[in-house]
Design an enzyme around this catalytic site. Structure first.
Site, PDB file in Angstrom:
ATOM      1  N   LYS A 173      19.826 -10.742  13.168  1.00  0.00           N
ATOM      2  CA  LYS A 173      20.912 -10.379  12.241  1.00  0.00           C
ATOM      3  C   LYS A 173      20.397  -9.447  11.143  1.00  0.00           C
ATOM      4  O   LYS A 173      19.343  -9.701  10.555  1.00  0.00           O
ATOM      5  CB  LYS A 173      21.455 -11.670  11.605  1.00  0.00           C
ATOM      6  CG  LYS A 173      22.544 -11.402  10.596  1.00  0.00           C
ATOM      7  CD  LYS A 173      22.926 -12.635   9.787  1.00  0.00           C
ATOM      8  CE  LYS A 173      23.895 -12.182   8.728  1.00  0.00           C
ATOM      9  NZ  LYS A 173      23.997 -12.775   7.510  1.00  0.00           N
TER      10      LYS A 173
ATOM     11  N   LYS B 165      17.818 -21.852  -0.403  1.00  0.00           N
ATOM     12  CA  LYS B 165      17.028 -21.131  -1.425  1.00  0.00           C
ATOM     13  C   LYS B 165      15.753 -21.921  -1.741  1.00  0.00           C
ATOM     14  O   LYS B 165      14.678 -21.352  -1.896  1.00  0.00           O
ATOM     15  CB  LYS B 165      17.860 -20.940  -2.715  1.00  0.00           C
ATOM     16  CG  LYS B 165      18.912 -19.837  -2.610  1.00  0.00           C
ATOM     17  CD  LYS B 165      18.285 -18.491  -2.839  1.00  0.00           C
ATOM     18  CE  LYS B 165      19.217 -17.308  -2.965  1.00  0.00           C
ATOM     19  NZ  LYS B 165      20.385 -17.225  -2.126  1.00  0.00           N
TER      20      LYS B 165
ATOM     21  N   LYS C 254      19.050  -8.399   4.232  1.00  0.00           N
ATOM     22  CA  LYS C 254      17.989  -7.894   3.360  1.00  0.00           C
ATOM     23  C   LYS C 254      16.793  -8.849   3.346  1.00  0.00           C
ATOM     24  O   LYS C 254      15.673  -8.417   3.158  1.00  0.00           O
ATOM     25  CB  LYS C 254      18.491  -7.562   1.961  1.00  0.00           C
ATOM     26  CG  LYS C 254      19.090  -8.712   1.204  1.00  0.00           C
ATOM     27  CD  LYS C 254      19.545  -8.251  -0.162  1.00  0.00           C
ATOM     28  CE  LYS C 254      20.287  -9.337  -0.907  1.00  0.00           C
ATOM     29  NZ  LYS C 254      21.620  -9.660  -0.377  1.00  0.00           N
TER      30      LYS C 254
END
Ligand code: ADP
Ligand code: TRP
Length: 318
Positions: A190, A111, A193
């Site tokens: 892959k 992140k 989102k």
């Protein structure tokens, strides 16, 4: 065997989520396992900063699961925030969590690498996840490969708690079925989102997205190798083995173009999802009924957590 999983309401669910996560929950449900499934809205707050959006996404995830096969009579389904004891347990676990354990977590580092602000919520994410799991005494936790480390943290924290306060928690295992393939997205990598290559479960532009799946530039006449081709890989998810064999043979024979295959994929997707779509529309018409389902689920979940929390409070000295 108690099985528990959570899903973050942080975006619309897509084919990768259905075949990679939802479907295996429905299969376990059909086997009569002791199932818990919750919507991790506290977790989603680590990345979603819009209250209306979070509320809507939470409702959407619930509708998607119920429409696609989750049976609230068989699976206890609830919103994480409706079980406030989870936050309480997260604090007790926090007090035993070494900083280094969280600093090593890939998802946090990932992140950060993607430019997210380094908040305490993101850092403490695995502790809250451990609380979700331990509070319900789960044995098995179906998750994607990316969550494996969080299950290791959960076991670690359960062990630390037990060492400090006595044997209260079970050590849960991750359940990562190896048979679940990685579903490709419309660009061949892959489906995710974060890559903007998804086809959502009830995507109004599914047809357009299917027709835009990236392929090589072989002509219609040329024979083609189906294995590894995204359209074919997606078709395998929806079609019967006979239909899959037919498509493979057609590709290898030639005179079968990617346009033909995309049409077959669209038809197979509609065959599976149109009934789900109808059910979803019905469910969406009655928000009170949905609320009742989630409230009833939360009641059962809290009743499950209550004896465990009573032991925990006693043990920690409250
Ligand atoms: P996204 O990558 O879109 O952010 P999540 O990480 O929220 O999806 O996915 C939730 C779960 O759905 C994962 O833990 C994994 O089990 C499953 N999943 C998501 N994308 C795929 C995929 N492309 N193939 C297989 N499973 C997937
Ligand atoms: N972190 C999980 C994910 O992003 C969601 C989640 C939160 C979860 N708490 C959980 C999954 C507890 C399983 C058990 O996919």
């Amino acid at each position: 065997m108690r099985i528990l999983t959570g899903i973050q309401p942080s975006g619309k669910l897509h084919w990768g989520n259905y075949f990679g996560a939802m479907k295996s929950m429905f299969d376990l449900q059909a086997k009569g396992e002791d199932m818990f499934m919750f919507i991790a809205n506290f977790h989603a707050m680590t990345t979603v900063r819009d209250g209306a959006l979070l509320r809507e996404a939470t409702r959407d995830v619930a509708l998607d699961y119920l429409a696609c096969g989750l049976d609230p009579e068989k699976t206890i389904v609830y919103r994480q925030s409706d079980v406030p004891e989870v936050q309480e347990l997260a604090w007790y676990l926090s007090c035993l969590t070494p900083m280094g354990l969280l600093e090593r977590c890939h998802s946090y580092k990932d992140k950060m690498a993607h430019g997210f602000e380094a908040t305490h919520g993101l850092f403490a994410y695995p502790v809250l996840m451990a609380a979700d799991i331990l509070i319900m005494n789960a044995d098995l936790v179906p998750v994607g490969k990316d969550q494996k480390q969080h299950l290791e943290v959960t076991r670690d924290l359960a062990q630390k708690f037990n060492n400090a306060y006595g044997e209260i928690f079970k050590l849960p295992d991750a359940y990562i079925p190896e048979s679940v393939a990685t579903i490709p997205g419309t660009d061949g990598q892959k489906m995710s989102k974060s890559y903007h290559n998804t086809i959502e479960l009830f995507d109004p532009s599914a047809k357009k997205k299917i027709m835009a799946i990236v392929t090589d530039s072989k002509t219609m006449e040329e024979p083609k190798e189906p294995e590894g081709n995204s359209i074919y890989e997606m078709y395998k998810l929806f079609a019967t083995p006979e239909e899959v064999a037919e498509m493979a043979a057609a590709f290898r024979a030639g005179n079968y173009g990617y346009g033909h295959a995309k049409k077959a994929l669209l038809a197979a997707y509609k065959r599976l999802f149109d009934p789900f779509r109808e059910r979803r529309e019905e469910l969406a018409k009655d928000p009170d009924a949905l609320e009742d389902i989630l409230r009833a689920g939360a009641e059962k979940a809290r009743a499950t957590a209550a004896p465990i929390m009573a032991k925990v409070r006693q043990a920690v000295g409250l």
